[in-house]
Design a protein around this motif. Structure first.
Motif, mmCIF file in Angstrom:
data_model
loop_
_atom_site.group_PDB
_atom_site.id
_atom_site.type_symbol
_atom_site.label_atom_id
_atom_site.label_comp_id
_atom_site.label_asym_id
_atom_site.label_seq_id
_atom_site.Cartn_x
_atom_site.Cartn_y
_atom_site.Cartn_z
ATOM 1 N N THR A 19 15.896 -64.211 -52.360
ATOM 2 C CA THR A 19 16.978 -64.280 -51.381
ATOM 3 C C THR A 19 17.291 -65.721 -51.005
ATOM 4 O OG1 THR A 19 15.523 -64.143 -49.433
ATOM 5 C CG2 THR A 19 16.287 -62.061 -50.395
ATOM 6 N N LEU A 20 18.566 -65.955 -50.769
ATOM 7 C CA LEU A 20 18.985 -67.281 -50.330
ATOM 8 C C LEU A 20 18.399 -67.594 -48.958
ATOM 9 C CD1 LEU A 20 20.632 -69.799 -50.666
ATOM 10 C CD2 LEU A 20 22.662 -68.548 -49.944
ATOM 11 N N GLN A 23 14.672 -68.661 -49.254
ATOM 12 C CA GLN A 23 14.540 -69.961 -49.912
ATOM 13 C C GLN A 23 15.074 -71.087 -49.040
ATOM 14 O OE1 GLN A 23 12.750 -70.556 -52.425
ATOM 15 N NE2 GLN A 23 12.420 -68.469 -53.195
ATOM 16 N N LEU A 137 28.270 -78.675 -54.805
ATOM 17 C CA LEU A 137 28.380 -77.219 -54.700
ATOM 18 C C LEU A 137 27.380 -76.667 -53.692
ATOM 19 C CD1 LEU A 137 28.989 -74.778 -57.588
ATOM 20 C CD2 LEU A 137 27.302 -74.216 -55.857
ATOM 21 N N VAL A 138 26.164 -77.190 -53.761
ATOM 22 C CA VAL A 138 25.124 -76.711 -52.841
ATOM 23 C C VAL A 138 25.486 -77.069 -51.405
ATOM 24 C CG1 VAL A 138 22.713 -76.986 -52.137
ATOM 25 C CG2 VAL A 138 23.292 -76.761 -54.563
ATOM 26 N N ALA A 141 28.204 -74.886 -50.258
ATOM 27 C CA ALA A 141 27.694 -73.530 -50.024
ATOM 28 C C ALA A 141 26.983 -73.454 -48.684
ATOM 29 C CB ALA A 141 26.749 -73.119 -51.150
ATOM 30 N N GLU B 134 27.128 -69.043 -58.564
ATOM 31 C CA GLU B 134 26.915 -70.025 -57.506
ATOM 32 C C GLU B 134 25.640 -69.725 -56.734
ATOM 33 O OE1 GLU B 134 31.421 -71.488 -56.240
ATOM 34 O OE2 GLU B 134 30.506 -69.761 -55.261
ATOM 35 N N ARG B 135 25.482 -68.451 -56.400
ATOM 36 C CA ARG B 135 24.304 -68.032 -55.640
ATOM 37 C C ARG B 135 23.020 -68.425 -56.380
ATOM 38 N NH1 ARG B 135 20.551 -63.797 -53.949
ATOM 39 N NH2 ARG B 135 20.079 -63.681 -56.155
ATOM 40 N N LEU B 137 22.654 -70.647 -58.643
ATOM 41 C CA LEU B 137 22.514 -72.091 -58.731
ATOM 42 C C LEU B 137 21.965 -72.666 -57.433
ATOM 43 C CD1 LEU B 137 25.021 -74.483 -60.389
ATOM 44 C CD2 LEU B 137 23.965 -75.120 -58.225
ATOM 45 N N VAL B 138 22.464 -72.170 -56.325
ATOM 46 C CA VAL B 138 21.998 -72.667 -55.025
ATOM 47 C C VAL B 138 20.522 -72.336 -54.831
ATOM 48 C CG1 VAL B 138 22.228 -72.433 -52.517
ATOM 49 C CG2 VAL B 138 24.274 -72.612 -53.957
ATOM 50 N N ILE B 139 20.146 -71.098 -55.150
ATOM 51 C CA ILE B 139 18.742 -70.709 -54.999
ATOM 52 C C ILE B 139 17.855 -71.556 -55.904
ATOM 53 C CG2 ILE B 139 17.078 -68.859 -55.448
ATOM 54 C CD1 ILE B 139 19.097 -66.871 -54.363
#
Lengths: 155, 155
Positions: A19-20, A23, A137-138, A141, B134-135, B137-139
């Motif tokens: 899960t985002l 993390q 991008l991060v 986000a 994207e998700r 990549l962020v994680i």
DNA sequence: TATTGTTATACTCTATAACTATA
DNA sequence: TATAGTTATAGAGTATAACAATA
């Protein structure tokens, strides 16, 4: 790894580590610990360092403005500012009403340079393996997950 | 975007609001506040909810194993586990040496389902505007910023 | 009166040190 | 002795409520 106990709507997570939210909390906690260790030789806490950085970018702002931008409540700004003033890194000058405008002293500017060094090193470390596109991008986000009213520096 | 944190052409340092570190801390803080508010009706703190989720995925793990995986120190695990046992959401059973294996009770499993609901809703909210790519990549980026020794536990 | 700042207080998470209990 | 768990305590960040000071 999946428990299989639940129905599976589109956003159901398989495992906590995927899960985002989890993390994000973990990464922030690790960063905070590292930052505190690196700021300790400067005699500053993370919140104090953040105010110094902010003040370097926005000299003369009042406590309430700083608190609004950094999302620090007035009751929590008071001891931060009080301590920064006690060690003569900032000055407080009346700015109408009860408002206090904050400015860096010469010592404060010198200390700020050190703080910048610490923060830039951390930033370099955590973005080191990302391409500029990934980094942007991060960051985008992270900004996007914030609810209305939590934008940066509302103007 | 032209005011507050974003405005300072005079410093070499990237503006605080443009750093990954700052955005990470802010996003995590906002998430934490929201999570606490949503868990409050369930009578659980974030740390307790995290242990419940973990236990749903890894029944029978000992306190020390859980603490290692979730990066919660033994001294901080004790009161969490103690309280979860006090409200009869988990049981502690000896598992060799002083080790205690933790299991969800029936009440614990029911409460876990509610906790999952809360966490999945938050996950859906914060990933709602991201593409799956994207998700991921962020994680991946969040996992990558962690220093050696901070990897996620294997299964 | 509205805004700003301060004090007191409490909660959550994290951390270390010193202790106990068991194989 | 090594591992696991507990207790005590402290620090940092955040939250609310009550209060004081000033335009």
């Amino acid at each position: 790894m999946a428990s299989g106990l639940m129905s599976n709507p589109s956003h159901a997570f398989v495992s906590l580590a995927d899960t985002l939210g989890f993390q994000l909390r973990r990464a922030a906690a690790i960063l905070k610990t590292a930052l505190e260790a690196e700021l300790e030789p400067l005699g500053l806490r993370a919140s104090e360092a953040t105010v110094l950085i902010y003040l370097g970018e926005n000299p003369g702002r009042t406590q309430s403005e700083i608190g609004r931008d950094l999302r620090i409540k007035p009751a929590n700004m008071a001891p931060i500012v009080s301590r920064l003033a006690a060690v003569e890194l900032i000055t407080r000058t009346p700015a109408g009403g009860r408002a206090l405008a904050l400015h860096l002293t010469d010592r404060g500017m010198a200390r700020l340079a050190e703080v910048r060094g610490v923060l830039q090193a951390q930033e370099a470390r955590i973005t080191g393996r990302m391409s500029p596109q990934e980094r942007d991008l991060v960051i985008a986000a992270l900004k996007a997950i914030r609810p209305p009213g939590c934008e940066d520096a509302p103007g």
